[in-house]
Motif scaffolding. Sequence first.
Motif, short mmCIF file in Angstrom:
data_model
loop_
_atom_site.label_atom_id
_atom_site.label_comp_id
_atom_site.label_asym_id
_atom_site.label_seq_id
_atom_site.Cartn_x
_atom_site.Cartn_y
_atom_site.Cartn_z
N ASN A 29 34.10 -19.54 -6.91
CA ASN A 29 34.09 -18.40 -5.75
C ASN A 29 32.55 -18.55 -5.10
O ASN A 29 31.71 -17.67 -5.43
CB ASN A 29 34.12 -17.18 -6.48
N ARG A 31 31.29 -18.31 -2.17
CA ARG A 31 30.80 -17.41 -1.23
C ARG A 31 30.52 -15.93 -1.71
O ARG A 31 30.37 -14.85 -0.90
CB ARG A 31 31.38 -17.65 0.00
N ALA A 32 30.74 -15.63 -2.93
CA ALA A 32 31.01 -14.20 -3.47
C ALA A 32 29.40 -13.58 -3.42
O ALA A 32 28.59 -14.33 -3.59
CB ALA A 32 31.32 -14.09 -4.97
N PRO A 33 29.43 -12.45 -2.96
CA PRO A 33 30.34 -11.36 -2.92
C PRO A 33 31.11 -11.37 -1.35
O PRO A 33 31.99 -10.49 -0.99
CB PRO A 33 29.73 -10.11 -2.96
N SER A 35 32.86 -13.24 0.23
CA SER A 35 34.34 -13.85 0.18
C SER A 35 35.41 -12.77 -0.19
O SER A 35 36.67 -12.77 -0.07
CB SER A 35 34.68 -14.91 -0.51
N LEU A 36 34.87 -11.85 -0.72
CA LEU A 36 35.69 -10.68 -1.42
C LEU A 36 35.78 -9.56 -0.42
O LEU A 36 36.39 -8.57 -0.45
CB LEU A 36 35.04 -10.09 -2.72
N GLN A 37 34.81 -9.54 0.76
CA GLN A 37 35.05 -8.49 1.93
C GLN A 37 36.29 -8.99 2.81
O GLN A 37 36.74 -9.92 2.69
CB GLN A 37 33.66 -8.66 2.53
N GLY A 128 38.45 -11.85 -8.25
CA GLY A 128 38.54 -10.97 -7.47
C GLY A 128 39.35 -10.88 -6.35
O GLY A 128 39.43 -10.12 -5.37
#
Length: 173
Positions: A29, A31-33, A35-37, A128
């Motif tokens: 993952n 680009r977290a966080p 990528s979770l937006q 996520g």
Amino acid sequence: MSDTSAPQAAVALPIQIHAQYVKDLSFENPRAPASLQPQNEPPRIEVNVDVQAAKVADNDLYEVTLRVTASGTSAGEQLFLAELSYGGLFTLQGVPQDSLHPVLLIECPRLLFPFARAIVADVTRDGGFPPLLIQPVDFAAMFRQSASAGAAAASPTPTVAPATDGSILPPES
């Protein structure tokens, strides 16, 4: 009317599963966080499925490995990458030599696939994202595609549609 027929003797199936296991599992993952937006556009999901088989022992014991790669991108940016190598040990008894490859590359992966699918769904959810539910794979079509492409000239694995790299068991000497 009563049923007076004698009970049928149990018939041994030609496929025995000795073990199923995760050989390799990776989830990225990067680009977290961020990528979770919420994203401006739905992500592009690509799934590749590959099947390989190899003889492990002289007693008709084979390892069949499903390799599943799933990635999600949005606006040209990688959201996630899941890679799973899921194996099974199978004994094939009484399978004619000309049916060996189809059984190993169609029937055995068909037995493994639901478990690999669940692992990919769980790992994407745990990362996520919504669980990635991979659609059923037509392993017979993959086998036919591989056979028509020829074992010597393996075609590149396309995205979205499952495909195989053409690897099959080495010829027996």
